[in-house]
Enzyme design. Structure first.
Site, PDB file in Angstrom:
ATOM      1  CG  MET A  61      13.644  -9.880 -52.829  1.00 42.84           C
ATOM      2  SD  MET A  61      12.384  -9.721 -51.560  1.00 42.84           S
ATOM      3  CE  MET A  61      11.014  -9.137 -52.525  1.00 42.84           C
ATOM      4  CG  LEU A  77       6.864  -8.045 -55.224  1.00 43.64           C
ATOM      5  CD1 LEU A  77       7.993  -7.419 -54.396  1.00 43.64           C
ATOM      6  CD2 LEU A  77       5.563  -7.759 -54.528  1.00 43.64           C
ATOM      7  CG  LEU A  83       5.265 -12.520 -53.485  1.00 43.25           C
ATOM      8  CD1 LEU A  83       6.309 -13.158 -52.566  1.00 43.25           C
ATOM      9  CD2 LEU A  83       5.768 -11.135 -53.915  1.00 43.25           C
ATOM     10  NE  ARG A 150       9.880 -14.913 -59.956  1.00 45.97           N
ATOM     11  CZ  ARG A 150       9.169 -14.352 -60.929  1.00 45.97           C
ATOM     12  NH1 ARG A 150       9.635 -13.337 -61.609  1.00 45.97           N
ATOM     13  NH2 ARG A 150       7.968 -14.827 -61.217  1.00 45.97           N
ATOM     14  CE1 TYR A 151       8.797 -11.135 -58.033  1.00 48.41           C
ATOM     15  CE2 TYR A 151       9.916 -10.771 -55.934  1.00 48.41           C
ATOM     16  CZ  TYR A 151       9.030 -11.496 -56.711  1.00 48.41           C
ATOM     17  OH  TYR A 151       8.381 -12.568 -56.168  1.00 48.41           O
ATOM     18  CG  HIS A 263       8.749 -10.507 -45.407  1.00 45.69           C
ATOM     19  ND1 HIS A 263       7.442 -10.864 -45.596  1.00 45.69           N
ATOM     20  CD2 HIS A 263       8.966  -9.462 -46.253  1.00 45.69           C
ATOM     21  CE1 HIS A 263       6.897 -10.078 -46.514  1.00 45.69           C
ATOM     22  NE2 HIS A 263       7.807  -9.215 -46.933  1.00 45.69           N
ATOM     23  CG  ASP A 340      21.227  -3.397 -43.926  1.00 43.91           C
ATOM     24  OD1 ASP A 340      20.434  -3.809 -43.056  1.00 43.91           O
ATOM     25  OD2 ASP A 340      22.365  -2.958 -43.684  1.00 43.91           O
ATOM     26  CD  GLU A 343      10.496  -5.669 -45.977  1.00 42.42           C
ATOM     27  OE1 GLU A 343      11.259  -6.200 -46.787  1.00 42.42           O
ATOM     28  OE2 GLU A 343       9.491  -5.043 -46.310  1.00 42.42           O
ATOM     29  CD  GLU A 347       8.242  -3.436 -41.601  1.00 44.11           C
ATOM     30  OE1 GLU A 347       8.491  -3.738 -42.785  1.00 44.11           O
ATOM     31  OE2 GLU A 347       7.517  -4.133 -40.866  1.00 44.11           O
TER      32      GLU A 347
HETATM   33  C1  LIG Z   1      12.258 -14.100 -46.507  1.00 40.06           C
HETATM   34  C2  LIG Z   1      11.864 -12.977 -46.984  1.00 40.06           C
HETATM   35  C3  LIG Z   1      10.555 -12.684 -47.584  1.00 40.06           C
HETATM   36  C4  LIG Z   1       9.369 -13.424 -47.647  1.00 40.06           C
HETATM   37  C5  LIG Z   1       9.077 -14.811 -47.108  1.00 40.06           C
HETATM   38  C6  LIG Z   1       8.427 -12.618 -48.352  1.00 40.06           C
HETATM   39  C7  LIG Z   1       7.111 -12.989 -48.616  1.00 40.06           C
HETATM   40  C8  LIG Z   1       6.159 -12.136 -49.138  1.00 40.06           C
HETATM   41  N1  LIG Z   1       6.286 -10.807 -49.480  1.00 40.06           N
HETATM   42  C9  LIG Z   1       5.104 -10.315 -49.990  1.00 40.06           C
HETATM   43  C10 LIG Z   1       4.863  -9.015 -50.467  1.00 40.06           C
HETATM   44  C11 LIG Z   1       5.817  -8.001 -50.591  1.00 40.06           C
HETATM   45  N2  LIG Z   1       7.131  -8.045 -50.207  1.00 40.06           N
HETATM   46  C12 LIG Z   1       7.743  -6.863 -50.522  1.00 40.06           C
HETATM   47  C13 LIG Z   1       9.054  -6.494 -50.307  1.00 40.06           C
HETATM   48  C14 LIG Z   1      10.014  -7.330 -49.737  1.00 40.06           C
HETATM   49  N3  LIG Z   1       9.846  -8.635 -49.354  1.00 40.06           N
HETATM   50  C15 LIG Z   1      11.009  -9.123 -48.820  1.00 40.06           C
HETATM   51  C16 LIG Z   1      11.263 -10.401 -48.324  1.00 40.06           C
HETATM   52  C17 LIG Z   1      10.313 -11.437 -48.237  1.00 40.06           C
HETATM   53  N4  LIG Z   1       9.052 -11.440 -48.697  1.00 40.06           N
HETATM   54  C18 LIG Z   1      11.964  -8.059 -48.882  1.00 40.06           C
HETATM   55  C19 LIG Z   1      13.391  -8.160 -48.427  1.00 40.06           C
HETATM   56  C20 LIG Z   1      11.352  -6.948 -49.455  1.00 40.06           C
HETATM   57  C21 LIG Z   1      11.984  -5.585 -49.701  1.00 40.06           C
HETATM   58  C22 LIG Z   1      12.954  -5.558 -50.814  1.00 40.06           C
HETATM   59  C23 LIG Z   1      13.934  -4.437 -50.695  1.00 40.06           C
HETATM   60  O1  LIG Z   1      14.564  -4.108 -51.688  1.00 40.06           O
HETATM   61  O2  LIG Z   1      14.127  -3.800 -49.707  1.00 40.06           O
HETATM   62  C24 LIG Z   1       6.792  -6.003 -51.151  1.00 40.06           C
HETATM   63  C25 LIG Z   1       7.111  -4.636 -51.733  1.00 40.06           C
HETATM   64  C26 LIG Z   1       7.195  -3.576 -50.729  1.00 40.06           C
HETATM   65  C27 LIG Z   1       5.826  -3.153 -50.317  1.00 40.06           C
HETATM   66  O3  LIG Z   1       4.993  -2.904 -51.194  1.00 40.06           O
HETATM   67  O4  LIG Z   1       5.586  -3.126 -49.104  1.00 40.06           O
HETATM   68  C28 LIG Z   1       5.587  -6.703 -51.188  1.00 40.06           C
HETATM   69  C29 LIG Z   1       4.275  -6.237 -51.770  1.00 40.06           C
HETATM   70  C30 LIG Z   1       4.189 -11.401 -49.954  1.00 40.06           C
HETATM   71  C31 LIG Z   1       2.750 -11.283 -50.428  1.00 40.06           C
HETATM   72  C32 LIG Z   1       4.841 -12.523 -49.437  1.00 40.06           C
HETATM   73  C33 LIG Z   1       4.363 -13.903 -49.213  1.00 40.06           C
HETATM   74  C34 LIG Z   1       3.450 -14.507 -49.906  1.00 40.06           C
HETATM   75 FE   FE2 Z   2       7.958  -9.627 -49.167  1.00 34.30          FE
END
Ligand SMILES: C=CC1=C(C)c2cc3[nH]c(cc4nc(cc5[nH]c(cc1n2)c(C)c5CCC(=O)O)C(CCC(=O)O)=C4C)c(C)c3C=C
Ligand code: FE2
Ligand code: FES
Length: 424
Positions: A61, A77, A83, A150-151, A263, A340, A343, A347
């Site tokens: 991503m 994103l 997503l 991706r983003y 996640h 890293d 998250e 978090e």
């Molecule tokens: C295996 C990893 C991940 C899954 C599965 C995943 C699903 C998922 N995520 C969202 C929405 C958001 N994710 C955001 C950030 C984010 N997501 C992942 C991993 C997975 N996501 C990571 C590692 C990160 C952080 C990237 C980083 O650089 O640190 C965010 C943005 C942050 C925020 O606004 O809180 C969103 C929004 C959905 C809806 C989803 C499944 C459908």
């Molecule tokens: Fe996510």
């Protein structure tokens, strides 16, 4: 079956009159009757298994490298219908939601040092893996490293242009492997990256006069779509857990609770049949098997966004509950991401562990530049190159609740001859 967006509760005025994606109304039956789900798809690949050079493309991503990039990252994103499905007005609503969320997320990136380390780690891991591959797989050498996010930069489009510059495709053919850096497959993560790659491939590879891609000179893609229980991955996770367990006094060590954290997913995605929860559980089980089930453990889920239902139990609630019950020795293990990111660094480290306020609550290191992990990446890639298959058998099957024409076409392209007709 109803599929609710994770942002189903976004205020009406933001949604306008949009229903959810028009793709939802496209049934498999109608695709078949329109000739879209036939046994011989219009665009398939051939000759996977040719010799090097081989482009090794890490898909993930990505993340903003500086706080200035946060809004663009979130905007891409929130505009991704794979997503967060927001319907026909996605490209309008997505950036609005992104802008509103930017200050909060910018602060989080500022608190972890000003940006995401994912680009640095991905480029390092891919380069190091390619060096190993050149030694263990000389028949497909040289292996050239690429990253496609991706983003965030470098985006898939940038990677594709780089491939052209380096002499792949555009009439010259050549072989490329799309290697997902999510060990467990979710249609919202790896699926989204593959949909993007498929879209750009169709847009960017040379077209004949009739509009079809010229297969002869196009890049021959194959996909490493999942590797949740690869022994090298399991070993790398297990070693990091063992290292953290060593920090506890010997008499307490086997009573430390291991909390694997991944996640979360919206329940709408889980109920659509997404393979991710089962594959994450498979990784956890394989790691515990390698540790000979030395400690009690649980799998919990973090980082849910928005007001709809997400898969639980939540990591933060789990930690607080166990600490309240007197179980103050806990090791958090991020199990679904290989480097890293906010998250882990924000978090888990700054929210969950700080709130627990107990010296026995700790976190296992992320895999990052771990040599055992990089060797595992090379082994996964080597296995794939030797098999000469376009993707795993799992890739040929769509989720039970999938109504996405994008998924269907993407699978027809990447799975090619592996496809068994209408299973899609
Ligand atoms: C295996 C990893 C991940 C899954 C599965 C995943 C699903 C998922 N995520 C969202 C929405 C958001 N994710 C955001 C950030 C984010 N997501 C992942 C991993 C997975 N996501 C990571 C590692 C990160 C952080 C990237 C980083 O650089 O640190 C965010 C943005 C942050 C925020 O606004 O809180 C969103 C929004 C959905 C809806 C989803 C499944 C459908
Ligand atoms: Fe996510
Ligand atoms: S949503 Fe899973 S295959 Fe389309």
């Amino acid at each position: 079956m109803a599929f609710r967006s994770p942002f189903a509760a976004v205020p009406r005025q933001l949604w306008g009159n949009a229903t959810t994606s028009t793709l939802r109304s496209t049934s498999l039956k109608s695709l078949v009757s329109r000739g879209l789900a036939t046994a011989v798809p219009p665009v398939t690949q051939n000759s996977v298994g040719s010799k090097g050079p081989t482009a090794m493309v890490f898909m993930n991503m990505g993340g903003p490298s500086t706080t200035d990039q946060v809004e663009d990252f979130l905007s891409r994103l929130f505009s991704d219908g794979d997503l967060i499905p927001l319907g026909r007005l996605q490209s309008y609503i997505g950036p609005i939601l992104a802008r509103r969320r930017t200050p909060k997320i910018q602060k989080q990136y500022a608190d972890i040092g000003g940006g995401s380390p994912i680009r640095k780690w991905s480029e390092y891991q891919c380069e190091e893996m390619c060096k190993i591959l050149d030694k263990i797989s000389p028949e497909t050498a040289p292996h050239k490293p690429y990253v496609a996010f991706r983003y965030a930069a470098p985006l898939t489009e940038t990677m594709y242009n780089q491939l052209f510059e380096d002499g792949f495709g555009n009439g010259k053919g050549g072989r490329a492997v799309a290697f997902t850096q999510y060990p467990q497959y979710s249609c919202s993560t790896t699926g989204s990256s593959l949909n993007e790659l498929w879209k750009l491939r169709n847009r960017m590879e040379g077209k004949r006069a009739d509009g079809e891609v010229d297969q002869a000179g196009a890049i021959q893609w194959s996909v490493i779509d999942r590797w949740p229980t690869h022994p090298g991955l399991v070993e790398a996770f297990a070693q990091n857990i063992e290292a953290q367990l060593q920090t506890y006094p010997e008499d307490k060590r086997d009573k430390v609770v291991l909390l694997f954290s991944a996640h979360s997913l919206p329940m709408s995605v889980v109920n659509r049949g997404d393979p991710y929860p089962a594959e994450v559980a498979a990784t956890v089980h394989a790691v515990m098997q390698r540790l000979k089930f030395s400690n009690p453990y649980r799998l919990c889920w973090q980082s849910q966004v928005g007001p709809s239902a997400w898969l639980g139990a939540q990591t933060q609630d789990t930690v607080m509950e166990y600490v309240k019950r007197g179980q103050t020795d806990l090791v958090l293990v991020p199990i679904a991401f290989t480097s890293d990111h906010i998250e882990t660094l924000y978090e888990l480290d700054l929210e969950v562990i700080e709130e627990a306020n107990s010296p026995g609550v700790k976190r296992a290191e992320s895999l990052n530049g771990n040599p055992t992990f990089i060797q595992a990446l090379a082994d996964v890639a080597h296995d794939h190159l030797q098999k000469g298959e376009p993707c795993s058998a799992q890739m040929t099957l769509r989720c039970q609740g999938c109504r996405s024409e994008r998924c269907l076409e993407q699978k027809k392209f990447f799975a090619g001859k592996r496809l068994s007709s209408l299973v899609l």
